[in-house]
Design an enzyme around this catalytic site. Structure first.
Site, mmCIF file in Angstrom:
data_model
loop_
_atom_site.group_PDB
_atom_site.id
_atom_site.type_symbol
_atom_site.label_atom_id
_atom_site.label_comp_id
_atom_site.label_asym_id
_atom_site.label_seq_id
_atom_site.Cartn_x
_atom_site.Cartn_y
_atom_site.Cartn_z
ATOM 1 N N HIS A 144 0.820 -1.223 0.000
ATOM 2 C CA HIS A 144 0.000 0.000 0.000
ATOM 3 C C HIS A 144 0.849 1.267 0.000
ATOM 4 C CE1 HIS A 144 -3.620 -2.276 0.542
ATOM 5 N NE2 HIS A 144 -3.298 -2.719 1.734
ATOM 6 N N ASP A 180 -3.008 -10.508 -2.369
ATOM 7 C CA ASP A 180 -3.463 -9.990 -1.080
ATOM 8 C C ASP A 180 -4.910 -9.512 -1.265
ATOM 9 O OD1 ASP A 180 -2.044 -8.521 1.653
ATOM 10 O OD2 ASP A 180 -3.934 -7.662 0.944
ATOM 11 N N HIS A 182 -6.453 -7.077 -0.201
ATOM 12 C CA HIS A 182 -6.587 -5.629 -0.381
ATOM 13 C C HIS A 182 -5.884 -5.205 -1.674
ATOM 14 C CE1 HIS A 182 -6.672 -6.486 4.065
ATOM 15 N NE2 HIS A 182 -7.856 -5.948 3.848
ATOM 16 N N ASP A 269 -4.615 -12.767 3.418
ATOM 17 C CA ASP A 269 -5.793 -12.281 4.127
ATOM 18 C C ASP A 269 -7.107 -12.500 3.381
ATOM 19 O OD1 ASP A 269 -4.767 -10.460 2.350
ATOM 20 O OD2 ASP A 269 -4.449 -8.864 3.800
HETATM 21 ZN ZN ZN Z 1 -3.973 -7.132 2.884
#
Ligand code: ZN
Length: 369
Positions: A144, A180, A182, A269
């Protein structure tokens, strides 16, 4: 060249502290200090993986290395001196936050450089031809982080820094597949106008960053148009949706791009019990995705494959998902059985959801039969 993959991990990365928070919210105001636990990004998933590998014997399949910190010159290929200096100064002052979603405690600068160093170490092993496969455990994570701003527990853009190092070592075309849960917004931003780096993200739609990040329409800018690929999935998507996305969108795109090196951002995740997302994957999902990318890397990338563990916050389950990935990468099975597997297999979405999600995926402009 040795065929044993390397495993890059530094004990001190487990000492990274997010300061006092509960789940993802700093204490204060209405948020009480938690009695136990604390911030979601605890060291336990990665500590327990390390421990499981020792007990299962899988550690012996890897060349274990603790890589040195990433040098500043490597970080400067992605980040500005201004950002690095601000981060380093706040860390030296005992910690704080340069973004509300990325708090950090003392020594965060040193530990973040070590975390980036593990990824750099893994990629360097492969880029310099000492082996074809490597795995890195990074903490804090990186996907991120933007060039000028941390975000989402990520303080340095570990994988992006390693991509530029691989290119400096002579590998030109690099693909980064981020599964991932996200969106890999930081990696996307680092290479958005760069046709030498294909960035692919499969993620839960609108999960993090919240809102419109990770849209199908975000395909790149300028010379980079066509070299960024987003595959948002609905909350609740499970094993079959991920397999379809891999087989019909991701693998054809990677095949067309034919990278010299494939890097996987192995956030775990999307597992069914993760506290920070709402997906339904199990260890066999991660095992199957690893098998697919390993086969593809053999076919188009000279076998060069680096897998980087980042997110994943279910302490009890992440180790089994990561262990499955590591078994596939080493081409070895141990006696470990995932004690959650039967349960999660029975929690997959129903046929109505599945059919609708598949219809949605088939409308993706990069879907290939
Ligand atoms: Zn994540």
């Amino acid at each position: 060249m040795t065929q044993r993959p390397s495993f890059h991990f530094h004990e001190r990365c487990l000492w990274f502290s997010t300061g006092q928070s509960a789940l993802v919210i700093p204490v204060g105001g209405w948020m009480q200090p938690p009695a136990a636990g604390g911030h979601a990004d605890s060291p336990e998933p990665k500590r327990r993986l390390w421990s499981l590998m020792q007990v299962s014997g899988l550690a012996a399949a890897y060349d274990m290395q603790a890589s040195p910190p990433a040098p500043r010159a490597a970080l400067l290929r992605i980040h500005s001196e201004d950002y690095l200096s601000r981060f380093q100064a706040l860390s030296a002052a005992g910690g704080g936050a340069l973004h509300p979603t990325a708090p950090f405690g003392p020594d965060a600068w040193e530990i973040a450089c070590l975390s980036a160093g593990q990824v750099l170490g893994a990629v360097t092993e492969v880029a310099e031809g000492r082996r074809t496969r490597a795995y890195a455990v990074s903490r804090p994570s990186g996907h991120h982080c933007l060039p000028e701003m941390p975000m989402g527990f990520c303080l340095l853009a570990n994988v992006a820094v390693a991509v530029r190092a691989a290119q400096a070592a002579g590998l030109h075309r690099i693909a980064v597949l981020d599964w991932d849960v996200h969106h890999g917004n930081g990696t996307e931003a680092c290479f958005y106008d760069d046709p030498s780096v294909l960035t692919v993200s499969i993620h839960q739609e609108g999960c993090f960053p919240p809102g419109q990040a990770g849209a199908v329409a975000d395909t790149g800018r300028g010379a980079g148009v066509g070299y960024n690929l987003n595959i948002p999935l609905w909350p609740g998507a499970g094993h079959e949706s991920y397999m379809a996305a891999m087989d019909h969108i991701v693998l054809p795109a990677l095949w067309d791009f034919a990278p010299d090196l494939l890097i996987v951002v192995n956030g775990l995740d999307a597992n069914a019990v993760d506290p920070l997302a709402r997906m339904l994957l199990h260890s066999d999902s991660f095992r199957a995705m690893t098998r697919k990318v390993a086969t593809l890397a053999e076919e188009v990338s000279g076998g060069r494959l680096v897998i980087v563990q980042e997110g994943g916050y279910a302490e009890a389950y992440v180790p089994f998902c990561a262990h499955a990935v590591l078994e596939e990468l080493a081409g070895q099975r141990t006696a470990v059985e995932d004690p959650f597997l039967d349960l999660v297999r029975q929690q997959q979405p129903g046929p109505g959801f599945q059919a609708a999600q598949l219809d949605e995926l088939r409308r993706h402009p990069r879907w290939r039969v």
